[in-house]
Design a protein around this motif. Structure first.
Motif, PDB file in Angstrom:
ATOM      1  N   LEU A 101       0.746  -0.869  -0.108  1.00  0.00           N
ATOM      2  CA  LEU A 101      -0.356  -0.299  -0.238  1.00  0.00           C
ATOM      3  C   LEU A 101       0.979   1.063  -0.131  1.00  0.00           C
ATOM      4  N   THR A 102       0.248   2.410  -0.764  1.00  0.00           N
ATOM      5  CA  THR A 102       1.237   3.220  -0.529  1.00  0.00           C
ATOM      6  C   THR A 102       0.150   4.473  -0.480  1.00  0.00           C
ATOM      7  N   GLY A 103       1.338   5.634  -0.120  1.00  0.00           N
ATOM      8  CA  GLY A 103      -0.298   6.671   0.102  1.00  0.00           C
ATOM      9  C   GLY A 103       0.373   8.408   0.165  1.00  0.00           C
ATOM     10  N   GLN A 104      -0.579   8.804  -0.792  1.00  0.00           N
ATOM     11  CA  GLN A 104       0.386  10.405  -0.872  1.00  0.00           C
ATOM     12  C   GLN A 104       0.159  11.346  -0.718  1.00  0.00           C
ATOM     13  N   ILE A 105       1.069  12.176  -0.035  1.00  0.00           N
ATOM     14  CA  ILE A 105       1.299  13.695   0.522  1.00  0.00           C
ATOM     15  C   ILE A 105       2.234  14.621  -0.634  1.00  0.00           C
ATOM     16  N   LEU A 106       1.313  15.844  -0.776  1.00  0.00           N
ATOM     17  CA  LEU A 106       1.823  17.174  -1.922  1.00  0.00           C
ATOM     18  C   LEU A 106       1.603  17.831  -0.598  1.00  0.00           C
ATOM     19  N   MET A 107       3.065  18.526  -0.780  1.00  0.00           N
ATOM     20  CA  MET A 107       3.607  19.580   0.125  1.00  0.00           C
ATOM     21  C   MET A 107       3.550  20.622  -0.694  1.00  0.00           C
ATOM     22  N   THR A 108       3.312  22.112   0.475  1.00  0.00           N
ATOM     23  CA  THR A 108       3.919  23.351   0.003  1.00  0.00           C
ATOM     24  C   THR A 108       5.207  23.772   1.783  1.00  0.00           C
ATOM     25  N   ARG A 109       6.392  24.499   0.513  1.00  0.00           N
ATOM     26  CA  ARG A 109       6.829  25.368   1.666  1.00  0.00           C
ATOM     27  C   ARG A 109       6.373  25.757   2.908  1.00  0.00           C
ATOM     28  N   ASP A 110       4.929  26.286   2.613  1.00  0.00           N
ATOM     29  CA  ASP A 110       4.698  26.903   3.973  1.00  0.00           C
ATOM     30  C   ASP A 110       4.242  25.587   4.980  1.00  0.00           C
ATOM     31  N   VAL A 111       3.660  24.652   4.101  1.00  0.00           N
ATOM     32  CA  VAL A 111       3.528  24.095   5.489  1.00  0.00           C
ATOM     33  C   VAL A 111       4.239  23.538   6.446  1.00  0.00           C
ATOM     34  N   ILE A 112       5.589  23.572   6.556  1.00  0.00           N
ATOM     35  CA  ILE A 112       6.855  23.900   7.441  1.00  0.00           C
ATOM     36  C   ILE A 112       7.463  24.936   7.966  1.00  0.00           C
ATOM     37  N   ASP A 113       6.525  25.630   7.905  1.00  0.00           N
ATOM     38  CA  ASP A 113       7.371  27.100   8.367  1.00  0.00           C
ATOM     39  C   ASP A 113       6.102  26.651   9.306  1.00  0.00           C
ATOM     40  N   TYR A 114       5.066  26.625   9.067  1.00  0.00           N
ATOM     41  CA  TYR A 114       4.024  27.227  10.426  1.00  0.00           C
ATOM     42  C   TYR A 114       3.725  25.362  11.602  1.00  0.00           C
ATOM     43  N   PRO A 115       4.350  25.535  12.498  1.00  0.00           N
ATOM     44  CA  PRO A 115       4.283  24.656  13.725  1.00  0.00           C
ATOM     45  C   PRO A 115       2.975  23.239  13.408  1.00  0.00           C
ATOM     46  N   THR A 116       1.889  24.388  13.362  1.00  0.00           N
ATOM     47  CA  THR A 116       0.644  23.294  13.230  1.00  0.00           C
ATOM     48  C   THR A 116       0.385  22.381  12.745  1.00  0.00           C
ATOM     49  N   SER A 117       0.855  23.282  10.700  1.00  0.00           N
ATOM     50  CA  SER A 117       1.214  22.708  10.012  1.00  0.00           C
ATOM     51  C   SER A 117       1.905  21.732  10.281  1.00  0.00           C
ATOM     52  N   ARG A 118       3.372  22.115  10.350  1.00  0.00           N
ATOM     53  CA  ARG A 118       4.197  21.266  10.091  1.00  0.00           C
ATOM     54  C   ARG A 118       4.104  19.738  11.104  1.00  0.00           C
ATOM     55  N   GLU A 119       3.546  19.492  12.454  1.00  0.00           N
ATOM     56  CA  GLU A 119       2.821  18.880  13.257  1.00  0.00           C
ATOM     57  C   GLU A 119       1.860  18.114  12.048  1.00  0.00           C
ATOM     58  N   ASN A 120       0.943  18.512  11.920  1.00  0.00           N
ATOM     59  CA  ASN A 120       0.088  17.671  11.132  1.00  0.00           C
ATOM     60  C   ASN A 120       1.007  16.568   9.855  1.00  0.00           C
ATOM     61  N   VAL A 121       1.916  17.879   9.100  1.00  0.00           N
ATOM     62  CA  VAL A 121       2.604  16.801   7.983  1.00  0.00           C
ATOM     63  C   VAL A 121       3.413  15.543   8.529  1.00  0.00           C
ATOM     64  N   THR A 122       4.161  15.756   9.956  1.00  0.00           N
ATOM     65  CA  THR A 122       5.128  14.249  10.823  1.00  0.00           C
ATOM     66  C   THR A 122       3.665  13.815  10.832  1.00  0.00           C
ATOM     67  N   ASN A 123       2.785  13.915  11.242  1.00  0.00           N
ATOM     68  CA  ASN A 123       2.016  12.756  12.081  1.00  0.00           C
ATOM     69  C   ASN A 123       1.032  11.744  11.150  1.00  0.00           C
ATOM     70  N   THR A 124       1.007  12.455   9.949  1.00  0.00           N
ATOM     71  CA  THR A 124       0.907  11.679   9.358  1.00  0.00           C
ATOM     72  C   THR A 124       1.409  11.023   8.546  1.00  0.00           C
ATOM     73  N   LEU A 125       3.009  11.418   8.503  1.00  0.00           N
ATOM     74  CA  LEU A 125       4.187  11.021   7.828  1.00  0.00           C
ATOM     75  C   LEU A 125       4.598   9.292   9.219  1.00  0.00           C
TER      76      LEU A 125
END
Length: 265
Positions: A101-125
């Motif tokens: 199984l695979t899952g897709q994650i599409l990211m933009t730079r501002d996602v990692i610049d904001y703590p909440t967005s960064r945390e969400n991306v990390t949690n998903t991974l």
């Protein structure tokens, strides 16, 4: 032998457009199938794998029958939209052949610049890895722009892969490109250029030795790869730059064979 690579548990694999797209613009299905096989087998060995894939624009150009990259941002983003869907289509099909199984994650730079967005991306991974799923990460080319103060673009997937490695605290980033490693000069122009087996510090001299642009279908270059390696080194991790023409080379790299250039302090 690079014995430390035999012990890695969490691996980020970044593959450039040059591995996925032939010079004539057609999709390299053999390489994609080999990638699916190799990455699934790493999962079967018990390793955690994150796959950072370029190629959306290259695949989109092929799908739309275009031989050159459009000039305007809106055209490029439209091509990327078509290409990303087709690329994931191919990945889903090939990985399913090996019951992975695979899952897709599409990211933009501002996602990692904001703590909440960064945390969400990390949690998903982290959750995908916990479920035994291979995350396939790419930049969200359809919305990423880099103008004025709205910095949403990584610039290329070399930087994205290094940032993903940092987010998940990966043991190693394997960066597969169209060159055997980092050379003292451009080996295509200088036959005396020597391949660095290991680099522990990136200084101005190395930066000057790095070339410029990548292929007509991609955006990366050696300078970009050194910047990514610097981020990895700053995070006390490792990176290996190697030729991705035959993705099975990943097995040899993780077996500790001296392949490509190892970036490690």
């Amino acid at each position: 032998m690079r014995k430390q690579l035999q012990q890695v548990k969490r691996v980020v694999v970044k593959v450039g457009t040059s591995t996925l797209i032939y010079p004539n613009g057609n999709i390299n299905l053999a390489a994609i199938d080999q990638l699916a096989f190799v990455l699934t087998d790493l999962r079967n060995q018990g390793k955690e794998v994150i796959f950072v894939s370029s190629g959306a624009v290259g695949v989109g150009l092929n799908k739309l029958g275009l031989s050159t990259r459009p000039e305007t941002i809106r055209e490029q983003q439209a091509v990327a939209a078509v290409g990303q869907a087709e690329l994931m289509n191919i990945y889903t099909q090939r990985f399913s052949t090996y019951s992975q199984l695979t899952g897709q994650i599409l990211m933009t730079r501002d996602v990692i610049d904001y703590p909440t967005s960064r945390e969400n991306v990390t949690n998903t991974l982290e959750q995908l890895l916990k479920l035994g799923i291979i995350p396939i990460v790419n930049e969200n080319d359809t919305v990423a722009v880099d103008e004025l103060d709205h910095l949403t673009k990584f610039g290329d997937n070399d930087q994205l892969s290094a940032i993903v490695s940092q987010l998940v605290q990966a043991d190693v980033l394997l960066m597969l490109s169209d060159i055997d490693g980092f050379y003292s000069d451009n080996p295509a122009k200088n036959k005396q250029a020597t391949l660095y087996s290991q680099i522990s510090k990136i200084d101005e001299k190395l930066m000057q030795q790095a070339g410029g642009s990548g292929t007509s279908f991609g955006t990366g270059g050696m300078h970009s790869k050194l910047k990514a390696a610097q981020r990895v080194l700053n995070n006390q991790s490792m990176m290996v730059l190697a030729n991705g023409k035959q993705p099975k080379i990943i097995f040899d790299i993780l077996a500790g064979e001296t392949i490509g250039t190892l970036f490690k302090e």
